[in-house]
Design an enzyme around this catalytic site. Structure first.
Site, PDB file in Angstrom:
ATOM      1  N   ASP A 138       0.789  -1.246   0.000  1.00 53.51           N
ATOM      2  CA  ASP A 138       0.000   0.000   0.000  1.00 53.51           C
ATOM      3  C   ASP A 138       0.820   1.296   0.000  1.00 53.51           C
ATOM      4  O   ASP A 138       0.508   2.233   0.748  1.00 53.51           O
ATOM      5  CB  ASP A 138      -0.967  -0.005   1.191  1.00 53.51           C
TER       6      ASP A 138
ATOM      7  N   ASP B 105      -4.468  -0.842  -1.666  1.00 49.81           N
ATOM      8  CA  ASP B 105      -5.799  -0.736  -1.107  1.00 49.81           C
ATOM      9  C   ASP B 105      -6.653  -0.148  -2.242  1.00 49.81           C
ATOM     10  O   ASP B 105      -6.253   0.835  -2.882  1.00 49.81           O
ATOM     11  CB  ASP B 105      -5.723   0.233   0.090  1.00 49.81           C
TER      12      ASP B 105
ATOM     13  N   HIS C 256     -10.560   0.504  -2.907  1.00 53.72           N
ATOM     14  CA  HIS C 256     -11.943   0.433  -2.440  1.00 53.72           C
ATOM     15  C   HIS C 256     -12.950   1.033  -3.417  1.00 53.72           C
ATOM     16  O   HIS C 256     -12.654   2.031  -4.083  1.00 53.72           O
ATOM     17  CB  HIS C 256     -12.087   1.208  -1.120  1.00 53.72           C
TER      18      HIS C 256
ATOM     19  N   HIS D 241     -17.486   1.945   0.151  1.00 50.24           N
ATOM     20  CA  HIS D 241     -16.864   0.973   1.059  1.00 50.24           C
ATOM     21  C   HIS D 241     -17.303   1.152   2.509  1.00 50.24           C
ATOM     22  O   HIS D 241     -17.421   2.286   2.985  1.00 50.24           O
ATOM     23  CB  HIS D 241     -15.333   1.052   0.980  1.00 50.24           C
TER      24      HIS D 241
ATOM     25  N   HIS E  11     -10.535   6.874   1.375  1.00 52.99           N
ATOM     26  CA  HIS E  11      -9.151   6.715   0.905  1.00 52.99           C
ATOM     27  C   HIS E  11      -9.091   5.641  -0.175  1.00 52.99           C
ATOM     28  O   HIS E  11      -9.899   4.714  -0.201  1.00 52.99           O
ATOM     29  CB  HIS E  11      -8.221   6.333   2.072  1.00 52.99           C
TER      30      HIS E  11
ATOM     31  N   LYS F  90      -6.788  -4.953  -3.352  1.00 53.56           N
ATOM     32  CA  LYS F  90      -7.576  -5.584  -2.282  1.00 53.56           C
ATOM     33  C   LYS F  90      -8.532  -4.577  -1.657  1.00 53.56           C
ATOM     34  O   LYS F  90      -8.358  -3.372  -1.825  1.00 53.56           O
ATOM     35  CB  LYS F  90      -6.629  -6.140  -1.205  1.00 53.56           C
TER      36      LYS F  90
ATOM     37  N   CYS G   8      -2.297  -2.791   7.543  1.00 53.20           N
ATOM     38  CA  CYS G   8      -2.158  -3.721   6.412  1.00 53.20           C
ATOM     39  C   CYS G   8      -0.832  -4.483   6.402  1.00 53.20           C
ATOM     40  O   CYS G   8      -0.796  -5.649   6.000  1.00 53.20           O
ATOM     41  CB  CYS G   8      -2.385  -2.979   5.100  1.00 53.20           C
TER      42      CYS G   8
HETATM   43  C1  VGL Z   1      -4.863   0.646   5.699  1.00 51.68           C
HETATM   44  C2  VGL Z   1      -6.420   1.628   7.075  1.00 51.68           C
HETATM   45  C3  VGL Z   1      -7.397   1.462   6.128  1.00 51.68           C
HETATM   46  C4  VGL Z   1      -3.443   0.222   5.487  1.00 51.68           C
HETATM   47  C5  VGL Z   1      -5.834   0.454   4.733  1.00 51.68           C
HETATM   48  O1  VGL Z   1      -2.997   0.165   4.308  1.00 51.68           O
HETATM   49  O2  VGL Z   1      -2.735  -0.034   6.475  1.00 51.68           O
HETATM   50  N1  VGL Z   1      -5.168   1.211   6.870  1.00 51.68           N
HETATM   51  N2  VGL Z   1      -7.096   0.874   4.963  1.00 51.68           N
HETATM   52 ZN    ZN Z   2      -8.528   0.852   3.334  1.00 57.69          ZN
END
Ligand code: VGL
Ligand code: ZN
Length: 246
Positions: free
Chosen positions: A19, A60, A62, A66, A107, A132, A186
């Protein structure tokens, strides 16, 4: 006696970069992790190591509706970082199972600039992008499984575009090295699920930053208990990555 390093049989390492996206990085990210961009030189150095049999980046990714987005829920229980909502297991035979889901600012919406990899990352060396968190009603921090631990591609197909465990298995991977954002979400979940999937899992401490930096000591203990080795970039095991794969 405990076996260590080369005594433990084959060493077939893979790199998983988690990410490294605009929304997780200052200055403009909607869920910017403090100093998130500063780990880029280490990650690019790892990408250039000849020892990895494959180099994978996760994103990430979404949909706009989401479940984790605070703005998709009514007040007063919709405060980003603070509020939780109830989430249901998407597996057909487990529909009654629920979990609390933490809410976040919007996000990494698929197709938006915030979901793009930061351009400093040497993307030309990445073999595979795993997207994902695509299922609107389920969280997916780990690249291996959704928040309920569902691994069956029949269940996770709506959440993720690649079955990362089978990709790694097909390449004969024994060891997974995990870096990226965020260390307390993550990256943690991906490193732990790598252990559950049967790989040795190494998390390089200098290659991650946390949403809540003060939580890192507690997160490291969770990782240790789960069987993840939290290591330093200068450790001997990392130096082994300089040796090209046969
Ligand atoms: C993440 C919060 C929400 C991450 C992803 O990549 O750690 N944290 N979505
Ligand atoms: Zn996320």
């Amino acid at each position: 006696m405990e076996f260590k390093g080369s005594d433990r049989g084959p060493f077939v390492p893979a790199l998983i970069i988690v990410d490294m996206q605009e929304d997780f990085c200052p200055p403009n990210g909607s869920l910017a992790v403090q100093d998130g961009r500063t780990i880029t030189p280490l990650i690019n150095d790892l990408l250039s190591q000849p020892g990895f049999v494959t180099r994978i980046a996760t994103q990430d990714y979404h949909p706009a509706d989401h479940i984790s987005f605070a703005s998709n829920h009514p007040p007063p229980n919709n405060r980003p970082f603070e509020s939780f909502v109830e989430m249901k297991n998407p597996a057909p035979d487990k529909k009654t199972e629920t979990k609390p889901q933490q809410l976040w600012p919007v996000h990494c919406v698929a197709g938006t600039p915030g979901a793009e990899m930061i351009p400093e990352i040497d993307a030309g060396r990445i073999d595979l992008f795993v997207q994902k968190g695509k299922h609107s009603q389920v969280e997916m921090y780990s690249a291996f499984a959704d928040a309920f631990g569902n691994l069956d591609p029949a269940v996770t197909a709506q959440s993720v575009n690649v079955d990362i465990a089978s990709v790694l298995e097909k390449k004969g991977v024994t060891d997974v090295f995990v870096v990226g954002l965020a260390g307390d979400y993550c990256v943690k979940c991906t490193a732990i699920d790598a252990v559950k999937a049967g790989f040795r899992s190494w998390l390089i401490e200098e290659g991650t930053k946390c949403v809540v930096p003060a939580s890192w000591d507690k997160v490291k203990e969770e990782l240790r208990v789960a069987g993840v080795s939290v290591i330093h970039a200068g450790d001997a095991i990392v130096k082994k990555l300089a040796v090209a794969v046969a």
